[in-house]
Design an enzyme around this catalytic site. Structure first.
Site, PDB file in Angstrom:
ATOM      1  N   ASP A   9       0.853  -1.188   0.000  1.00 51.66           N
ATOM      2  CA  ASP A   9       0.000   0.000   0.000  1.00 51.66           C
ATOM      3  C   ASP A   9       0.893   1.245   0.000  1.00 51.66           C
ATOM      4  O   ASP A   9       1.759   1.396   0.857  1.00 51.66           O
ATOM      5  CB  ASP A   9      -0.901  -0.022   1.247  1.00 51.66           C
ATOM      6  N   MET A  10       0.684   2.111  -0.985  1.00 51.46           N
ATOM      7  CA  MET A  10       1.515   3.312  -1.103  1.00 51.46           C
ATOM      8  C   MET A  10       1.205   4.282   0.042  1.00 51.46           C
ATOM      9  O   MET A  10       0.071   4.362   0.505  1.00 51.46           O
ATOM     10  CB  MET A  10       1.266   4.006  -2.451  1.00 51.46           C
ATOM     11  N   ASP A 106      -3.702   2.465  -5.333  1.00 52.47           N
ATOM     12  CA  ASP A 106      -2.419   2.469  -4.612  1.00 52.47           C
ATOM     13  C   ASP A 106      -2.158   1.191  -3.822  1.00 52.47           C
ATOM     14  O   ASP A 106      -1.331   1.190  -2.927  1.00 52.47           O
ATOM     15  CB  ASP A 106      -2.311   3.716  -3.717  1.00 52.47           C
ATOM     16  N   GLU A 107      -2.847   0.105  -4.158  1.00 51.45           N
ATOM     17  CA  GLU A 107      -2.596  -1.124  -3.396  1.00 51.45           C
ATOM     18  C   GLU A 107      -2.742  -2.386  -4.244  1.00 51.45           C
ATOM     19  O   GLU A 107      -3.439  -2.389  -5.248  1.00 51.45           O
ATOM     20  CB  GLU A 107      -3.527  -1.205  -2.180  1.00 51.45           C
TER      21      GLU A 107
HETATM   22  P1  TTP Z   1      -5.239   5.115   1.064  1.00 49.72           P
HETATM   23  O1  TTP Z   1      -4.225   4.050   0.815  1.00 49.72           O
HETATM   24  O2  TTP Z   1      -6.385   4.819   1.967  1.00 49.72           O
HETATM   25  O3  TTP Z   1      -4.520   6.405   1.664  1.00 49.72           O
HETATM   26  P2  TTP Z   1      -3.104   7.019   1.367  1.00 49.72           P
HETATM   27  O4  TTP Z   1      -2.310   6.212   0.429  1.00 49.72           O
HETATM   28  O5  TTP Z   1      -3.309   8.452   0.964  1.00 49.72           O
HETATM   29  O6  TTP Z   1      -2.437   7.046   2.790  1.00 49.72           O
HETATM   30  P3  TTP Z   1      -1.832   5.823   3.634  1.00 49.72           P
HETATM   31  O7  TTP Z   1      -0.389   6.159   3.788  1.00 49.72           O
HETATM   32  O8  TTP Z   1      -2.570   5.842   4.930  1.00 49.72           O
HETATM   33  O9  TTP Z   1      -2.056   4.586   2.824  1.00 49.72           O
HETATM   34  O10 TTP Z   1      -5.839   5.626  -0.299  1.00 49.72           O
HETATM   35  C1  TTP Z   1      -5.055   5.706  -1.487  1.00 49.72           C
HETATM   36  C2  TTP Z   1      -5.447   6.913  -2.307  1.00 49.72           C
HETATM   37  O11 TTP Z   1      -6.828   6.865  -2.630  1.00 49.72           O
HETATM   38  C3  TTP Z   1      -5.240   8.230  -1.584  1.00 49.72           C
HETATM   39  O12 TTP Z   1      -3.924   8.764  -1.749  1.00 49.72           O
HETATM   40  C4  TTP Z   1      -6.305   9.104  -2.168  1.00 49.72           C
HETATM   41  C5  TTP Z   1      -7.408   8.159  -2.586  1.00 49.72           C
HETATM   42  N1  TTP Z   1      -8.534   8.244  -1.627  1.00 49.72           N
HETATM   43  C6  TTP Z   1      -9.606   9.088  -1.927  1.00 49.72           C
HETATM   44  O13 TTP Z   1      -9.625   9.714  -2.983  1.00 49.72           O
HETATM   45  N2  TTP Z   1     -10.625   9.181  -0.999  1.00 49.72           N
HETATM   46  C7  TTP Z   1     -10.623   8.494   0.178  1.00 49.72           C
HETATM   47  O14 TTP Z   1     -11.576   8.633   0.993  1.00 49.72           O
HETATM   48  C8  TTP Z   1      -9.519   7.628   0.470  1.00 49.72           C
HETATM   49  C9  TTP Z   1      -9.470   6.836   1.755  1.00 49.72           C
HETATM   50  C10 TTP Z   1      -8.515   7.532  -0.463  1.00 49.72           C
HETATM   51 MG    MG Z   2      -2.120   4.152   0.705  1.00 42.45          MG
END
Ligand code: TTP
Ligand code: MG
Length: 349
Positions: A9-10, A106-107
């Site tokens: 997960d990014m 991102d995962e």
């Molecule tokens: P996530 O992996 O949930 O968040 P993240 O990568 O920003 O942070 P983390 O380090 O905690 O993993 O989500 C991935 C991407 O998806 C995030 O960068 C933006 C998008 N996203 C949205 O657009 N709306 C949302 O409500 C969420 C949770 C994520």
């Molecule tokens: Mg992420």
């Protein structure tokens, strides 16, 4: 035998991409969402870790984020750029193992059960390749299944590495809020709360019958198993590879035939491993050589039948290699396997 599954997960994905393209934003509170204007409607897609320190999080109205930190830099969502970075990451993962499930921008999950290296080594390779090719960091979780791998990747962020083994379920999984289980959303969370259940461990204290009565057979059984860290679901892979290739550029141009031959044998071995892991056979083997003056030659051999035998493929690769006139120093050597076909499914052993 346990499977070994990674969840990658990014970290703060959209914000990290923005910080990479505008390095002056590194270390600053960055909020990505909507049109990037906190005075207009819209919610936070993501916030940099610096912004999260102010209590800003995904799905929060931009207006609220602004109230929490008026100094934060607000940026519009640029999906095109994030998708391009996402593709690079997925490509790296597929090169490590073709058994990749693309879960979102991102995962991803990666099945590394048949790679003969430790999960830590593989994860370090993934992290450094992602860092080199995209400048971004990720967090990796390792587990015997998707459920635990996903929970693990969330436990240490950013740039984390967390492994959950089946013995850790009680210690690691049970203290977590029930909604941390993948598949438990806000509705289930509320229903569980009304039954006095907040933690995974409390969920695990309920009988299968109780859960089935409350949530139906399929979902009740899912909850029963998930609370025990059980998840037999396989990765969903849509990827049909067209070729498997491995190449390497030497640190210094090489004049010894033996050295190049040895490297080619290693690359072939690696390519065959990837091929086998994906349950694929190849009918065409191509060797590429680039000389010190950048002249590049390829030679191919077609086989009568598709094969995944390392010996056959290595022989074919060497047949190609011998057809290359070796008069200059060599800069790069590579092998590519094409005309791929599905082999009979590999059995778990
Ligand atoms: P996530 O992996 O949930 O968040 P993240 O990568 O920003 O942070 P983390 O380090 O905690 O993993 O989500 C991935 C991407 O998806 C995030 O960068 C933006 C998008 N996203 C949205 O657009 N709306 C949302 O409500 C969420 C949770 C994520
Ligand atoms: Mg992420």
């Amino acid at each position: 035998m346990f499977r070994r599954i990674l969840h990658i997960d990014m970290d703060a994905f959209f914000a990290a991409v923005e910080q990479k393209r505008r390095p002056e934003l590194i270390g600053k509170a960055v909020v990505v969402g909507g049109m990037g204007n906190p005075f207009h409607r819209g919610v936070v897609a993501t916030a940099s870790y610096e912004a999260r320190a102010f209590g800003i999080h995904s799905a929060m109205p931009l207006k609220t984020a602004y109230r929490l930190n008026p100094q934060a830099v607000f940026l519009p969502v640029d999906y095109e750029t994030y998708t391009a970075e996402s593709r690079k990451v997925k490509r790296i993962l597929r090169e490590i193992s073709p058994l990749m499930e693309d879960v979102g921008i991102d995962e991803a999950f990666l099945d590394i059960s048949s790679i003969r290296r430790s999960s830590l080594e593989i994860s370090q390779e993934i992290k450094s390749r992602i860092r080199e090719e995209t400048g971004l960091t990720c967090s990796i979780g390792v587990g015997p299944n998707k459920l635990l791998a996903k929970i693990a990747s969330d436990m240490k962020k950013p740039d984390g590495y967390t492994r959950i083994s089946p013995e850790d379920v009680e210690k690691v999984l049970w203290p977590l809020p029930a909604r941390k289980l993948w598949g438990v959303g806000p509705k289930t969370e509320a229903a569980l709360k009304s039954m006095g259940i907040e933690r995974v461990g409390e969920l695990a204290s309920l009988t299968r019958d109780t859960l089935v009565a409350a949530f139906g057979k399929a979902y009740g059984t899912f909850l029963y198993e998930a609370s025990r860290g059980i998840d037999e679901t396989l990765l969903v892979t849509f990827w049909e590879p067209k070729s498997v290739s491995r190449e390497t550029t030497f640190q210094r141009d090489v004049g010894h035939w033996q050295t190049v031959a040895k490297t080619l044998a290693g690359l072939t071995k690696e390519a065959v491993r990837v091929l086998r892991q994906g349950g694929i056979r190849s009918k065409t083997v191509t060797v590429k050589v680039r000389f010190s003056d950048f002249q590049t030659l390829t030679r191919s051999v077609s086989l009568v039948h598709g094969t995944d035998s390392e010996e056959e493929i290595r022989k074919a690769a060497f047949a190609c290699f011998k057809r290359i006139d070796f008069r200059k120093r060599i800069r790069l050597v590579g092998v590519r396997l094409t005309h791929l076909e599905k082999a009979a499914p590999i059995s778990e052993s």
